[in-house]
Design an enzyme around this catalytic site. Structure first.
Site, PDB file in Angstrom:
ATOM      1  CG  HIS A 107      -0.187  -0.125   2.591  1.00 23.76           C
ATOM      2  ND1 HIS A 107       0.133   0.816   3.417  1.00 23.76           N
ATOM      3  CD2 HIS A 107       0.361  -1.187   3.210  1.00 23.76           C
ATOM      4  CE1 HIS A 107       0.854   0.835   4.432  1.00 23.76           C
ATOM      5  NE2 HIS A 107       0.859  -0.467   4.443  1.00 23.76           N
ATOM      6  CG  ASP A 108      -0.400   4.303   1.200  1.00 23.92           C
ATOM      7  OD1 ASP A 108      -1.357   5.184   0.967  1.00 23.92           O
ATOM      8  OD2 ASP A 108      -0.762   3.573   2.123  1.00 23.92           O
ATOM      9  N   GLY A 145       5.211  -0.959   2.677  1.00 23.27           N
ATOM     10  CA  GLY A 145       4.512   0.301   2.492  1.00 23.27           C
ATOM     11  C   GLY A 145       5.100   1.574   2.170  1.00 23.27           C
TER      12      GLY A 145
END
Length: 263
Positions: free
Chosen positions: A123-124, A141
């Site tokens: 994520h991200d 992340g």
């Protein structure tokens, strides 16, 4: 171009398929997904959540895109997004997750990236163009990866790290610090092993450009005095030389992780 969907696959109402999309057997496309023209799902692949794929992407069997971030307690949210550029290829069991809304909610992958078997984009992450991730590479992340970065198999990168463009991450490397543009790192924990000279030559960097990068590298990482002093002196000495200053400014900008240095 005609869009074709195998009868064993499920495409939820609301999904957007541009012309020429091919969806093979036993695939799943969620209601908020968007597949660009010419994109192909070979078989048994999945696109979940608020995910957008560009043109001419390929998902091999069991590739899974747009899953909820691997954060304990987090559930699917409409403002959690994954965006994939044009011409990307995700091999078998490769995964990429959407972003966390409190951090902006976006995971992005640039154009013409090649993500090999079992590799993971968390994520991200912000992944640049022409990035290659070999088998079972794992990115935690909030990682920033520049253009033309190559990851050797089984390498892993700590969350909130930055990888500068044209860097090379050696196979099995465990990266817990930022990697400079044009750098090459190896080991566990990974240390800077010099410049990615082979990769730079393959990408057409001239002798003069390589000399500029090499000179800046030596000025920063070698010689007398404190690292901070050498860095500031290099910034003055190489002002007006864009490739040298790219390396220097990357370090001066700083991030959440320290800079990976030679042993």
């Amino acid at each position: 171009m005609t869009t074709t969907i195998h009868p064993t696959s499920v495409v939820e109402p609301g999904a957007r398929l541009d012309e020429g999309v091919t969806i093979g057997p036993f695939c799943y496309v969620g209601a908020c997904a968007e597949l660009g023209a010419g994109t192909r799902m070979i078989s048994h692949s999945t696109v979940l959540g608020n995910t957008r794929l560009g043109k001419n992407c390929t998902l091999h069997p069991h590739a899974a895109l747009g899953g909820v971030p691997q954060v304990i307690g987090m559930k699917e949210q409409p403002d959690s997004r994954l965006e994939i550029g044009d011409g990307c290829e995700f091999r078998e069991y490769a995964t990429a997750h959407s972003g966390m809304p409190k951090f902006g909610g976006l995971t992005s992958v640039g154009n013409n990236c090649y993500i090999m078997i079992g590799a993971h984009i968390a994520h991200d992450n912000r992944i640049g163009n022409n990035v290659v991730m070999a088998n079972n590479v794992s990115l935690a992340g909030h990682i920033e990866v520049g253009d033309n970065v190559w990851f050797g198999g089984l390498s892993a990168v700590h969350q909130f790290s930055r990888i500068g463009r044209n860097a090379f991450i050696g196979g099995g490397a465990i990266v817990v610090e930022d990697v400079i543009p044009f750098g090459s790192v190896v080991g566990n924990h990974a240390k800077l092993a010099g410049l990615n000279t082979v990769g730079l030559k393959r990408r057409g960097f001239s002798k003069a450009e390589l000399h500029q990068i090499r000179s800046a590298y030596k000025a920063v990482f070698e010689g007398n005095g404190l690292f901070k002093e050498r860095l500031e002196q290099a910034a003055a000495d190489f002002a007006g030389q864009p490739l040298a200053m790219e390396l220097i400014d990357f370090i001066r900008k700083g991030g959440d992780r320290p800079i990976c240095k030679p042993e």
